[in-house]
Design a protein around this motif. Structure first.
Motif, PDB file in Angstrom:
ATOM      1  N   TRP A 201       0.833  -1.208   0.000  1.00 37.79           N
ATOM      2  CA  TRP A 201       0.000   0.000   0.000  1.00 37.79           C
ATOM      3  C   TRP A 201       0.869   1.260   0.000  1.00 37.79           C
ATOM      4  O   TRP A 201       0.584   2.218  -0.736  1.00 37.79           O
ATOM      5  CB  TRP A 201      -0.940   0.008   1.200  1.00 37.79           C
ATOM      6  CG  TRP A 201      -1.749   1.272   1.307  1.00 37.79           C
ATOM      7  CD1 TRP A 201      -1.513   2.330   2.141  1.00 37.79           C
ATOM      8  CD2 TRP A 201      -2.904   1.628   0.537  1.00 37.79           C
ATOM      9  NE1 TRP A 201      -2.453   3.316   1.949  1.00 37.79           N
ATOM     10  CE2 TRP A 201      -3.316   2.909   0.969  1.00 37.79           C
ATOM     11  CE3 TRP A 201      -3.623   0.975  -0.462  1.00 37.79           C
ATOM     12  CZ2 TRP A 201      -4.419   3.543   0.417  1.00 37.79           C
ATOM     13  CZ3 TRP A 201      -4.727   1.625  -1.014  1.00 37.79           C
ATOM     14  CH2 TRP A 201      -5.118   2.893  -0.571  1.00 37.79           C
ATOM     15  N   ASN A 202       1.918   1.256   0.802  1.00 29.15           N
ATOM     16  CA  ASN A 202       2.794   2.425   0.867  1.00 29.15           C
ATOM     17  C   ASN A 202       3.480   2.690  -0.467  1.00 29.15           C
ATOM     18  O   ASN A 202       3.625   3.845  -0.883  1.00 29.15           O
ATOM     19  CB  ASN A 202       3.851   2.223   1.957  1.00 29.15           C
ATOM     20  CG  ASN A 202       3.268   2.329   3.347  1.00 29.15           C
ATOM     21  OD1 ASN A 202       2.109   2.690   3.521  1.00 29.15           O
ATOM     22  ND2 ASN A 202       4.066   2.004   4.348  1.00 29.15           N
ATOM     23  N   VAL A 203       3.907   1.639  -1.150  1.00 28.91           N
ATOM     24  CA  VAL A 203       4.516   1.814  -2.472  1.00 28.91           C
ATOM     25  C   VAL A 203       3.498   2.400  -3.443  1.00 28.91           C
ATOM     26  O   VAL A 203       3.819   3.297  -4.238  1.00 28.91           O
ATOM     27  CB  VAL A 203       5.068   0.474  -3.004  1.00 28.91           C
ATOM     28  CG1 VAL A 203       5.512   0.611  -4.458  1.00 28.91           C
ATOM     29  CG2 VAL A 203       6.239  -0.002  -2.149  1.00 28.91           C
ATOM     30  N   ALA A 204       2.255   1.915  -3.372  1.00 22.52           N
ATOM     31  CA  ALA A 204       1.202   2.438  -4.249  1.00 22.52           C
ATOM     32  C   ALA A 204       0.936   3.915  -3.967  1.00 22.52           C
ATOM     33  O   ALA A 204       0.767   4.722  -4.894  1.00 22.52           O
ATOM     34  CB  ALA A 204      -0.084   1.626  -4.066  1.00 22.52           C
ATOM     35  N   VAL A 205       0.907   4.293  -2.695  1.00 20.56           N
ATOM     36  CA  VAL A 205       0.696   5.698  -2.327  1.00 20.56           C
ATOM     37  C   VAL A 205       1.863   6.550  -2.822  1.00 20.56           C
ATOM     38  O   VAL A 205       1.667   7.672  -3.319  1.00 20.56           O
ATOM     39  CB  VAL A 205       0.512   5.851  -0.807  1.00 20.56           C
ATOM     40  CG1 VAL A 205       0.492   7.337  -0.416  1.00 20.56           C
ATOM     41  CG2 VAL A 205      -0.775   5.190  -0.353  1.00 20.56           C
ATOM     42  N   CYS A 206       3.080   6.042  -2.710  1.00 21.26           N
ATOM     43  CA  CYS A 206       4.257   6.770  -3.202  1.00 21.26           C
ATOM     44  C   CYS A 206       4.118   7.069  -4.685  1.00 21.26           C
ATOM     45  O   CYS A 206       4.325   8.212  -5.125  1.00 21.26           O
ATOM     46  CB  CYS A 206       5.524   5.951  -2.936  1.00 21.26           C
ATOM     47  SG  CYS A 206       7.025   6.647  -3.659  1.00 21.26           S
ATOM     48  N   LEU A 207       3.753   6.067  -5.473  1.00 21.47           N
ATOM     49  CA  LEU A 207       3.579   6.259  -6.915  1.00 21.47           C
ATOM     50  C   LEU A 207       2.451   7.239  -7.206  1.00 21.47           C
ATOM     51  O   LEU A 207       2.555   8.072  -8.122  1.00 21.47           O
ATOM     52  CB  LEU A 207       3.306   4.914  -7.587  1.00 21.47           C
ATOM     53  CG  LEU A 207       4.450   3.891  -7.520  1.00 21.47           C
ATOM     54  CD1 LEU A 207       4.014   2.570  -8.125  1.00 21.47           C
ATOM     55  CD2 LEU A 207       5.690   4.419  -8.225  1.00 21.47           C
ATOM     56  N   PHE A 208       1.377   7.163  -6.438  1.00 17.79           N
ATOM     57  CA  PHE A 208       0.254   8.090  -6.618  1.00 17.79           C
ATOM     58  C   PHE A 208       0.682   9.529  -6.337  1.00 17.79           C
ATOM     59  O   PHE A 208       0.318  10.451  -7.074  1.00 17.79           O
ATOM     60  CB  PHE A 208      -0.897   7.700  -5.695  1.00 17.79           C
ATOM     61  CG  PHE A 208      -1.990   8.739  -5.624  1.00 17.79           C
ATOM     62  CD1 PHE A 208      -2.839   8.945  -6.695  1.00 17.79           C
ATOM     63  CD2 PHE A 208      -2.146   9.523  -4.490  1.00 17.79           C
ATOM     64  CE1 PHE A 208      -3.842   9.922  -6.639  1.00 17.79           C
ATOM     65  CE2 PHE A 208      -3.139  10.479  -4.416  1.00 17.79           C
ATOM     66  CZ  PHE A 208      -3.991  10.680  -5.495  1.00 17.79           C
ATOM     67  N   LEU A 209       1.457   9.731  -5.271  1.00 15.15           N
ATOM     68  CA  LEU A 209       1.905  11.082  -4.924  1.00 15.15           C
ATOM     69  C   LEU A 209       2.805  11.659  -6.013  1.00 15.15           C
ATOM     70  O   LEU A 209       2.690  12.847  -6.354  1.00 15.15           O
ATOM     71  CB  LEU A 209       2.658  11.058  -3.588  1.00 15.15           C
ATOM     72  CG  LEU A 209       1.844  10.706  -2.345  1.00 15.15           C
ATOM     73  CD1 LEU A 209       2.735  10.688  -1.114  1.00 15.15           C
ATOM     74  CD2 LEU A 209       0.682  11.674  -2.147  1.00 15.15           C
ATOM     75  N   LEU A 210       3.694  10.827  -6.558  1.00 17.73           N
ATOM     76  CA  LEU A 210       4.581  11.294  -7.630  1.00 17.73           C
ATOM     77  C   LEU A 210       3.763  11.715  -8.852  1.00 17.73           C
ATOM     78  O   LEU A 210       4.060  12.735  -9.492  1.00 17.73           O
ATOM     79  CB  LEU A 210       5.568  10.194  -8.013  1.00 17.73           C
ATOM     80  CG  LEU A 210       6.618   9.835  -6.955  1.00 17.73           C
ATOM     81  CD1 LEU A 210       7.418   8.617  -7.398  1.00 17.73           C
ATOM     82  CD2 LEU A 210       7.554  11.017  -6.698  1.00 17.73           C
TER      83      LEU A 210
END
Length: 299
Positions: A201-210
């Motif tokens: 989930w954290n990796v997905a949020v990171c990609l979303f923020l970028l």
């Protein structure tokens, strides 16, 4: 007794190695790796917006110790029964390498320390917060691997194909030592790998923020607000799957309540913050002085 099951996700046989008298702890290595990745990403993102790389290094000197202290304080306060009971050793509250850092306390105290630093430097905090957000949540993902090595913060027992096997670990004397011991090969139980759920989930949020930062041209701290909202949304569901001991309020795990409150507050803040992005001069006021000096220098 359960036997080693190749169909499940295995836990590491140990989380601590020794080089002579020196213990090498996987948990600490994961935290260090996360910090380095977050620093690298923040430098690239902040300087791309017009910020000074030196500010990032100054911030690291302030925020890393503050984050560790804040994270440990939150953990000890919310899990005080593990350190301050009739059979507990209060000194264990200081042993952060054994696991136990609450991200809420780390972000809160780290943010306060940064706010003070940026006030002193007279530099806007918003652009830096936006620059650090994706790297911060990616660092959290890397740090979750430390929970895997420590066999901690797992979910309820399950028989799903991706279940995590928790091993019986013992020390050199044969005593049960779940963190510092070595696996005997015996599987105590199989559980939901909540560390993995949160990591993904954290990796997905990171990609979303970028993506959101560029696509929506976010600034003024709105990327950081999205980070808080995104992380807490996922943490709410993961927290409800965990089976480890936790402080409860009104029958709910304290981190579930904190997740809901922080998510709602972050969304309110996101919609109240100014739209658009800062100019390089707004990111770092010294850019204005440098430009003026260049224009007035005789050629």
């Amino acid at each position: 007794m359960q036997i080693y099951n190749l169909a499940n996700i295995p836990s590491p046989p140990q989380g601590v190695w020794h080089l002579g008298p020196l213990p090498i702890r996987a948990y600490a290595l994961c935290i260090i790796a996360g910090i380095l990745v977050a620093m690298w990403m923040t430098v690239r993102r902040y300087t791309a917006r017009g910020g000074n790389a030196d500010v990032v290094w100054d911030a690291a000197i302030v925020v890393i110790p503050a984050g560790i202290v804040g994270g440990r304080l939150y953990h000890v306060i919310t899990d005080n029964d593990k350190y301050f009971c009739s059979t507990c050793d209060p000194i264990d509250a200081l042993k952060i390498t054994n696991g136990g850092l609450g991200i809420w306390g780390a972000v809160a105290l780290g943010a306060i320390a940064l706010w003070v630093m940026f006030k002193v430097k007279r530099i806007p905090l918003g652009p830096f917060a936006d620059a650090v957000a994706p790297g911060l949540i990616l660092a959290q993902a890397i740090g979750r691997l430390g929970n895997w090595f420590n066999q901690e913060l797992y979910g309820r027992e399950t028989d799903v194909p991706w279940a995590l096997d928790i091993y019986n670990r013992v020390n050199a004397n044969g005593d049960y030592a779940p963190i510092s011991g070595r696996s005997t090969g015996e599987v105590l139980f199989s559980v939901h790998p909540t560390f993995l759920y949160e990591l993904l989930w954290n990796v997905a949020v990171c990609l979303f923020l970028l993506w959101a930062h560029k696509a929506w041209k976010l600034g003024h701290g709105r990327v950081f607000a999205l980070y808080v909202a995104g992380y807490t949304l996922g943490r709410f569901f993961v927290e409800n799957m965990r089976a480890d001991e936790a402080t409860h309020i009104f029958g709910l795990r304290v981190n579930v309540i904190v997740s809901v409150v922080c998510c709602v507050v972050a969304l309110i803040v996101y919609f109240r913050l100014p739209k658009g992005q800062e100019t390089p001069a707004e990111v770092d006021p010294s850019n204005v002085a440098d430009t003026d000096a260049a224009q007035t220098t005789p050629r």
